[in-house]
Design a protein around this motif. Structure first.
Motif, PDB file in Angstrom:
ATOM      1  N   LEU A  60       0.827  -1.209   0.000  1.00 44.83           N
ATOM      2  CA  LEU A  60       0.000   0.000   0.000  1.00 44.83           C
ATOM      3  C   LEU A  60       0.864   1.263   0.000  1.00 44.83           C
ATOM      4  CD1 LEU A  60      -2.751  -1.121   2.543  1.00 44.83           C
ATOM      5  CD2 LEU A  60      -2.966  -0.950   0.055  1.00 44.83           C
ATOM      6  N   HIS A  61       1.948   1.250   0.771  1.00 45.07           N
ATOM      7  CA  HIS A  61       2.843   2.413   0.808  1.00 45.07           C
ATOM      8  C   HIS A  61       3.472   2.662  -0.563  1.00 45.07           C
ATOM      9  CE1 HIS A  61       3.600   2.678   5.431  1.00 45.07           C
ATOM     10  NE2 HIS A  61       2.536   3.343   5.030  1.00 45.07           N
ATOM     11  N   ARG A  62       3.799   1.597  -1.263  1.00 46.48           N
ATOM     12  CA  ARG A  62       4.392   1.750  -2.601  1.00 46.48           C
ATOM     13  C   ARG A  62       3.406   2.429  -3.546  1.00 46.48           C
ATOM     14  NH1 ARG A  62       4.246  -1.747  -6.679  1.00 46.48           N
ATOM     15  NH2 ARG A  62       3.619  -3.481  -5.347  1.00 46.48           N
ATOM     16  N   GLN A  63       2.133   2.097  -3.421  1.00 40.85           N
ATOM     17  CA  GLN A  63       1.115   2.727  -4.263  1.00 40.85           C
ATOM     18  C   GLN A  63       0.873   4.182  -3.867  1.00 40.85           C
ATOM     19  OE1 GLN A  63      -2.387  -0.033  -5.258  1.00 40.85           O
ATOM     20  NE2 GLN A  63      -1.443  -1.080  -3.509  1.00 40.85           N
ATOM     21  N   LEU A  64       0.920   4.439  -2.555  1.00 35.57           N
ATOM     22  CA  LEU A  64       0.734   5.819  -2.090  1.00 35.57           C
ATOM     23  C   LEU A  64       1.797   6.739  -2.663  1.00 35.57           C
ATOM     24  CD1 LEU A  64      -0.198   5.579   1.719  1.00 35.57           C
ATOM     25  CD2 LEU A  64      -1.680   6.200  -0.191  1.00 35.57           C
ATOM     26  N   ALA A  65       3.024   6.225  -2.763  1.00 28.88           N
ATOM     27  CA  ALA A  65       4.138   7.038  -3.257  1.00 28.88           C
ATOM     28  C   ALA A  65       3.907   7.483  -4.701  1.00 28.88           C
ATOM     29  CB  ALA A  65       5.445   6.258  -3.145  1.00 28.88           C
ATOM     30  N   ASP A  66       3.070   6.745  -5.426  1.00 32.11           N
ATOM     31  CA  ASP A  66       2.805   7.086  -6.829  1.00 32.11           C
ATOM     32  C   ASP A  66       1.643   8.065  -6.996  1.00 32.11           C
ATOM     33  OD1 ASP A  66       4.836   5.409  -7.697  1.00 32.11           O
ATOM     34  OD2 ASP A  66       3.517   3.667  -7.869  1.00 32.11           O
ATOM     35  N   ARG A  72       0.964  16.981   3.276  1.00 30.04           N
ATOM     36  CA  ARG A  72      -0.116  16.882   4.263  1.00 30.04           C
ATOM     37  C   ARG A  72      -1.018  15.680   3.957  1.00 30.04           C
ATOM     38  NH1 ARG A  72      -2.850  20.178   7.903  1.00 30.04           N
ATOM     39  NH2 ARG A  72      -5.097  19.810   8.082  1.00 30.04           N
ATOM     40  N   ASP A  73      -1.433  15.566   2.704  1.00 28.36           N
ATOM     41  CA  ASP A  73      -2.320  14.472   2.320  1.00 28.36           C
ATOM     42  C   ASP A  73      -1.623  13.117   2.446  1.00 28.36           C
ATOM     43  OD1 ASP A  73      -4.240  16.332   1.822  1.00 28.36           O
ATOM     44  OD2 ASP A  73      -4.004  16.327  -0.367  1.00 28.36           O
ATOM     45  N   GLN A  74      -0.323  13.080   2.123  1.00 29.61           N
ATOM     46  CA  GLN A  74       0.435  11.834   2.283  1.00 29.61           C
ATOM     47  C   GLN A  74       0.465  11.394   3.740  1.00 29.61           C
ATOM     48  OE1 GLN A  74       2.033   9.500   0.639  1.00 29.61           O
ATOM     49  NE2 GLN A  74       2.114  10.191  -1.486  1.00 29.61           N
ATOM     50  N   THR A  75       0.612  12.365   4.645  1.00 32.76           N
ATOM     51  CA  THR A  75       0.652  12.041   6.080  1.00 32.76           C
ATOM     52  C   THR A  75      -0.669  11.431   6.531  1.00 32.76           C
ATOM     53  OG1 THR A  75       2.227  13.838   6.511  1.00 32.76           O
ATOM     54  CG2 THR A  75       0.981  12.990   8.390  1.00 32.76           C
ATOM     55  N   ILE A  76      -1.771  12.012   6.085  1.00 31.21           N
ATOM     56  CA  ILE A  76      -3.092  11.480   6.439  1.00 31.21           C
ATOM     57  C   ILE A  76      -3.268  10.086   5.831  1.00 31.21           C
ATOM     58  CG2 ILE A  76      -5.590  11.805   6.234  1.00 31.21           C
ATOM     59  CD1 ILE A  76      -5.035  14.842   6.055  1.00 31.21           C
ATOM     60  N   ALA A  77      -2.893   9.945   4.566  1.00 30.82           N
ATOM     61  CA  ALA A  77      -3.042   8.657   3.878  1.00 30.82           C
ATOM     62  C   ALA A  77      -2.216   7.567   4.555  1.00 30.82           C
ATOM     63  CB  ALA A  77      -2.632   8.795   2.413  1.00 30.82           C
ATOM     64  N   LYS A  78      -0.988   7.894   4.931  1.00 30.27           N
ATOM     65  CA  LYS A  78      -0.129   6.904   5.595  1.00 30.27           C
ATOM     66  C   LYS A  78      -0.680   6.506   6.957  1.00 30.27           C
ATOM     67  CE  LYS A  78       4.206   8.124   3.293  1.00 30.27           C
ATOM     68  NZ  LYS A  78       5.541   8.742   3.441  1.00 30.27           N
ATOM     69  N   GLN A 121      -9.081   3.870  -0.587  1.00 33.04           N
ATOM     70  CA  GLN A 121      -9.981   2.760  -0.934  1.00 33.04           C
ATOM     71  C   GLN A 121      -9.968   2.420  -2.421  1.00 33.04           C
ATOM     72  OE1 GLN A 121     -13.711   4.127   0.737  1.00 33.04           O
ATOM     73  NE2 GLN A 121     -13.286   3.212   2.728  1.00 33.04           N
ATOM     74  N   GLN A 122      -9.264   3.208  -3.220  1.00 31.56           N
ATOM     75  CA  GLN A 122      -9.101   2.898  -4.642  1.00 31.56           C
ATOM     76  C   GLN A 122      -7.821   2.109  -4.918  1.00 31.56           C
ATOM     77  OE1 GLN A 122     -11.649   3.533  -6.785  1.00 31.56           O
ATOM     78  NE2 GLN A 122     -12.594   4.192  -4.863  1.00 31.56           N
ATOM     79  N   LEU A 123      -7.045   1.873  -3.872  1.00 33.63           N
ATOM     80  CA  LEU A 123      -5.792   1.143  -4.040  1.00 33.63           C
ATOM     81  C   LEU A 123      -6.059  -0.350  -4.230  1.00 33.63           C
ATOM     82  CD1 LEU A 123      -3.588   2.857  -1.282  1.00 33.63           C
ATOM     83  CD2 LEU A 123      -3.742   3.445  -3.715  1.00 33.63           C
ATOM     84  N   ASP A 124      -5.015  -1.048  -4.598  1.00 34.06           N
ATOM     85  CA  ASP A 124      -5.068  -2.497  -4.738  1.00 34.06           C
ATOM     86  C   ASP A 124      -4.581  -3.133  -3.445  1.00 34.06           C
ATOM     87  OD1 ASP A 124      -5.039  -4.998  -6.565  1.00 34.06           O
ATOM     88  OD2 ASP A 124      -3.025  -4.983  -5.699  1.00 34.06           O
TER      89      ASP A 124
END
Length: 204
Positions: A60-66, A72-78, A121-124
């Motif tokens: 999931l973290h690998r997908q977030l990086a893309d 700010r949004d990355q912090t919330i997502a992580k 929730q759109q991630l794989d």
């Protein structure tokens, strides 16, 4: 000058050659060991990298990086991703996530949170980050394009319809058909479709 016989000279030359030859062999042996050790170590490292399984969190973290998210949004997502359990369910509510990021981000609004959660929730794998079984199904149903999926979304988006659907009795299905306008075949198609959904995406 000390004179030596031919035999003595031959013995001296033989001894000198033997010592030099032994030294060369020893040096080559050491070099081979060093080379072999380096090669073996490298091959083990490569083997370890190949065999090491990717965890759900790292996936999931690998997908977030893309994703094109600001810091700010990355912090919330992580923070959201970090609270997804092994089944793929989000095991924290808005208030808990808000408290986790408060020191770094200050106050976050629920609307801001909902936007980031919808991206997670759109991630794989599909259905990841759902807060319950119903939401897990809805996430997947919205990605499909069929009459059965549209009818299923109708059921799963309405708490009264869903309650009747889950009872699975003749009376409850009769009530559901009456208020939703769905037929017996519609309900059969919905049940078949829901059965095929991934109910625990974290275990994929």
């Amino acid at each position: 000058i000390e004179m030596q016989s031919p035999e003595e000279r031959d013995q001296r030359d033989e001894s000198s050659y033997s010592e030099e030859n032994q030294e060369t062999e020893n040096r080559q042996s050491v070099e081979m060991c060093l080379f072999k050790g380096s090669s073996d170590s490298e091959s083990y490292d490569q083997f370890d990298r190949i065999q090491e399984p990717e965890t759900l969190l790292s996936h999931l973290h690998r997908q977030l990086a893309d994703l094109p998210l600001n810091e700010r949004d990355q912090t919330i997502a992580k923070s959201i991703v970090g609270n997804i359990d092994d089944n793929g369910r989000l095991d924290a509510n808005f208030n808990e996530i808000s408290n986790l990021v408060r020191d770094d981000l200050g106050h976050i609004s629920e609307d801001e949170y909902d936007v980031i959660l919808s991206l997670v929730q759109q991630l794989d794998p599909v259905g990841i980050g759902a807060r319950n079984w119903e939401e897990c199904c809805l996430i997947q149903l919205h990605r499909l394009d069929s009459q059965a999926s549209s009818n299923a979304i109708l059921i799963f988006s309405n708490s009264e319809y869903l309650s009747l659907y889950l009872k699975k009795t003749k009376q409850s299905e009769g009530q559901l058909k009456k208020i939703s306008g769905l037929s017996d075949s519609d309900l059969a198609d919905i049940r078949a479709l829901v059965y095929r959904l991934v109910h625990f995406p974290g275990q994929q």
